[in-house]
Scaffold this active site. Structure first.
Site, PDB file in Angstrom:
ATOM      1  N   ASP A  20       0.852  -1.193   0.000  1.00 47.44           N
ATOM      2  CA  ASP A  20       0.000   0.000   0.000  1.00 47.44           C
ATOM      3  C   ASP A  20       0.887   1.241   0.000  1.00 47.44           C
ATOM      4  O   ASP A  20       1.659   1.464   0.933  1.00 47.44           O
ATOM      5  CB  ASP A  20      -0.890  -0.029   1.248  1.00 47.44           C
ATOM      6  CG  ASP A  20      -1.970   1.040   1.218  1.00 47.44           C
ATOM      7  OD1 ASP A  20      -1.889   1.963   0.382  1.00 47.44           O
ATOM      8  OD2 ASP A  20      -2.895   0.949   2.046  1.00 47.44           O
TER       9      ASP A  20
ATOM     10  N   GLU B 292      -0.742  -0.716  -4.473  1.00 44.30           N
ATOM     11  CA  GLU B 292      -1.972   0.054  -4.221  1.00 44.30           C
ATOM     12  C   GLU B 292      -1.723   1.547  -4.068  1.00 44.30           C
ATOM     13  O   GLU B 292      -0.766   1.963  -3.408  1.00 44.30           O
ATOM     14  CB  GLU B 292      -2.604  -0.500  -2.942  1.00 44.30           C
ATOM     15  CG  GLU B 292      -3.827   0.252  -2.452  1.00 44.30           C
ATOM     16  CD  GLU B 292      -4.502  -0.470  -1.309  1.00 44.30           C
ATOM     17  OE1 GLU B 292      -4.601  -1.724  -1.350  1.00 44.30           O
ATOM     18  OE2 GLU B 292      -4.922   0.203  -0.345  1.00 44.30           O
TER      19      GLU B 292
ATOM     20  N   GLU C 101      -9.636   4.270  -2.789  1.00 45.28           N
ATOM     21  CA  GLU C 101     -10.195   4.643  -1.484  1.00 45.28           C
ATOM     22  C   GLU C 101     -10.375   6.154  -1.346  1.00 45.28           C
ATOM     23  O   GLU C 101     -11.202   6.587  -0.556  1.00 45.28           O
ATOM     24  CB  GLU C 101      -9.340   4.083  -0.338  1.00 45.28           C
ATOM     25  CG  GLU C 101      -7.971   4.700  -0.221  1.00 45.28           C
ATOM     26  CD  GLU C 101      -7.070   3.953   0.774  1.00 45.28           C
ATOM     27  OE1 GLU C 101      -6.596   2.860   0.417  1.00 45.28           O
ATOM     28  OE2 GLU C 101      -6.855   4.466   1.869  1.00 45.28           O
TER      29      GLU C 101
ATOM     30  N   ASP D 280     -14.382   3.164  -0.796  1.00 43.94           N
ATOM     31  CA  ASP D 280     -14.679   3.101   0.633  1.00 43.94           C
ATOM     32  C   ASP D 280     -16.160   3.445   0.797  1.00 43.94           C
ATOM     33  O   ASP D 280     -16.578   4.555   0.456  1.00 43.94           O
ATOM     34  CB  ASP D 280     -13.810   4.099   1.408  1.00 43.94           C
ATOM     35  CG  ASP D 280     -13.978   3.937   2.907  1.00 43.94           C
ATOM     36  OD1 ASP D 280     -12.982   3.696   3.589  1.00 43.94           O
ATOM     37  OD2 ASP D 280     -15.130   4.061   3.411  1.00 43.94           O
TER      38      ASP D 280
ATOM     39  N   HIS E 230     -12.310  -0.773   0.243  1.00 42.43           N
ATOM     40  CA  HIS E 230     -11.312  -0.286   1.200  1.00 42.43           C
ATOM     41  C   HIS E 230     -11.847  -0.509   2.613  1.00 42.43           C
ATOM     42  O   HIS E 230     -12.925  -0.015   2.971  1.00 42.43           O
ATOM     43  CB  HIS E 230     -11.064   1.213   0.972  1.00 42.43           C
ATOM     44  CG  HIS E 230     -10.228   1.838   2.031  1.00 42.43           C
ATOM     45  ND1 HIS E 230     -10.690   2.821   2.873  1.00 42.43           N
ATOM     46  CD2 HIS E 230      -8.945   1.598   2.408  1.00 42.43           C
ATOM     47  CE1 HIS E 230      -9.735   3.177   3.711  1.00 42.43           C
ATOM     48  NE2 HIS E 230      -8.669   2.445   3.451  1.00 42.43           N
TER      49      HIS E 230
ATOM     50  N   GLU F 216     -10.836  -6.405   2.718  1.00 42.64           N
ATOM     51  CA  GLU F 216      -9.703  -5.901   3.491  1.00 42.64           C
ATOM     52  C   GLU F 216     -10.058  -5.858   4.974  1.00 42.64           C
ATOM     53  O   GLU F 216     -11.142  -5.412   5.348  1.00 42.64           O
ATOM     54  CB  GLU F 216      -9.336  -4.478   3.025  1.00 42.64           C
ATOM     55  CG  GLU F 216      -8.242  -3.861   3.897  1.00 42.64           C
ATOM     56  CD  GLU F 216      -7.762  -2.488   3.435  1.00 42.64           C
ATOM     57  OE1 GLU F 216      -8.490  -1.787   2.725  1.00 42.64           O
ATOM     58  OE2 GLU F 216      -6.634  -2.125   3.822  1.00 42.64           O
TER      59      GLU F 216
HETATM   60 MG   LIG Z   1      -4.934   1.699   1.060  1.00 44.65          MG
END
Ligand SMILES: [Mg+2]
Length: 404
Positions: free
Chosen positions: A229, A255, A282, A305, A332, A354
């Site tokens: 990430d 990511e 996200e 998200d 997300h 996640e």
């Molecule tokens: Mg992330």
């Protein structure tokens, strides 16, 4: 059935720690529940450096906590129908709470509870004059999730049934964070590391990033997936250099390498790294940036998200757009909350979730779980039927005035 009121409230759990209630410093703030168990060491967010868009400023480089908002309290939107049935959507940040109170509540009151697409469209359009993305999109998400919770309660059905019903018995879940030994103890079999260093750390940072990836790959073995990430910290050139160095470690994806506004950068990156799966989303708001990314095939995994992008209604649109393009969605943080879990059960093109872990190693996940959310075992969330709406398990007596 009409909407009687749209209110901003605070959740005051009877078991909450008064020191932490409502004082979350990120958009996914804590509910204030105090874990009973003491961890055996401090969790990674306060212990390691993480590359981020502010890393170029030495004063703030070492910890994200050095620049995070001073006051970003958790709140909830309570939408009440004429018969007294109510739904709840959670969010954080005083600005989003004000958008709900000042811009959305009065236009929604008196409208039909079940007309969620219309209500979403009204919030989307009324926000045009002051800006839909970011704060307003978080506000829209909280109202939208409250409307879905209410719709489920009015029809006596869980939200995943309103969406068509569960598509599987269990979902694969990966752990996000840097306490990989703890996540392995918990039974996780896929891991996403925060990338520690970025462009300002030069060649030394590139080597350190590679060293950490090599170390974790060695620890987890070849059979477990590993992701990185990059939290909007890179540019195209740095991402290319790092990706090439990491090619032999078989990453499942890289990511959020770039800031979301850099559409040209996303196009260029996909050209330069056709062999590296790229994930992001996200910090995209509304379905529009997803349409752009899907049309241009810039991303392989889409990560909205649900509490920021525009709620359940926006996520369903994104899942459908992705499905016809043959792309996967992986929310997300979606494995951690009831909102994301209900959507993930119901969408055929969500197969991974996640699970962000920012709590201290040694603290059981059950003690820091979000309201109404299942906790993973052996890297899976096992489907279990729930009560109406999101079945958050929050009592009406716990809802008190927000008082920002
Ligand atoms: Mg992330």
């Amino acid at each position: 059935m009409k909407i009687k009121s749209v209110e901003v409230v605070r959740i005051q759990r009877p078991d909450a720690d008064p020191a932490t209630t409502g004082s979350g410093t990120t958009l996914s703030a804590s509910t204030g529940a105090r874990p009973k168990t003491q961890g055996y060491r401090k969790a990674w967010p306060t212990q390691i450096e993480v590359a981020n868009p502010m890393s170029k400023f030495p004063r703030f480089k070492q910890r994200r906590q050095l620049y995070s908002a001073k006051k970003w309290p958790s709140f909830a939107v309570k939408v009440t129908a004429e018969d007294g049935t109510w739904g709840l959507g959670t969010a954080s940040g005083r600005p989003a709470a004000m958008v709900v109170e000042d811009a959305f509540a009065h236009i929604l009151e008196g409208e039909t509870c079940m007309a969620i697409e219309k209500l979403w469209d009204m919030m989307f359009r009324v926000s045009k004059s002051f800006g839909t993305v970011g704060i307003a999109s978080v506000a829209m998400s909280a109202v939208d999730l409250a409307l879905w919770d209410l719709a489920g309660k009015l029809q006596n059905k869980p939200v995943y049934e309103l969406l068509g019903g569960p598509t599987c018995d269990r979902l694969f879940v990966y752990a996000t964070g840097d306490d990989v030994d703890w996540y392995r103890e918990l039974g996780f079999r896929a891991f996403k590391l925060p990338c520690q260093y970025g462009p300002v750390d030069g060649l030394w940072g590139l080597r350190e990033n590679e060293r950490r990836i090599a170390e974790v790959r060695e620890m987890i073995g070849e059979g477990c997936d590993l992701m990185l990430d990059c939290y909007m910290a890179f540019d195209v050139e740095y991402t290319t250099r790092l990706a090439e160095r990491l090619r032999c470690y078989d990453l499942r994806w890289m990511e959020e390498c770039l800031i979301p506004e850099d559409v040209g950068g996303h196009l260029e990156l996909k050209k330069r790294l056709p062999w590296m799966p790229l994930a992001s989303g996200e910090h995209f708001y509304t379905p529009y940036p997803y349409q752009l990314m899907i049309e241009n095939r810039c991303l392989d995994i889409l990560q909205p998200d649900i509490q920021w992008v525009g709620g359940m209604t926006a996520c369903v649109k994104i899942c459908h757009m992705a499905a016809v393009a043959g792309l996967e969605v992986c929310l997300h943080g979606g494995g951690r909350d009831a909102y994301g879990q209900h959507l993930s059960w119901a969408m055929p093109n969500i197969s991974w979730c996640e699970y962000y872990i920012g709590s201290d190693p040694g603290v059981p996940l059950e003690e820091v779980a979000q309201p109404g959310a299942l906790v993973p075992r052996d890297s899976h969330l096992k489907f279990a039927p729930t009560g109406p709406g999101f079945d958050l398990g929050i009592e009406e007596e716990w809802l008190v005035p927000f008082q920002a």
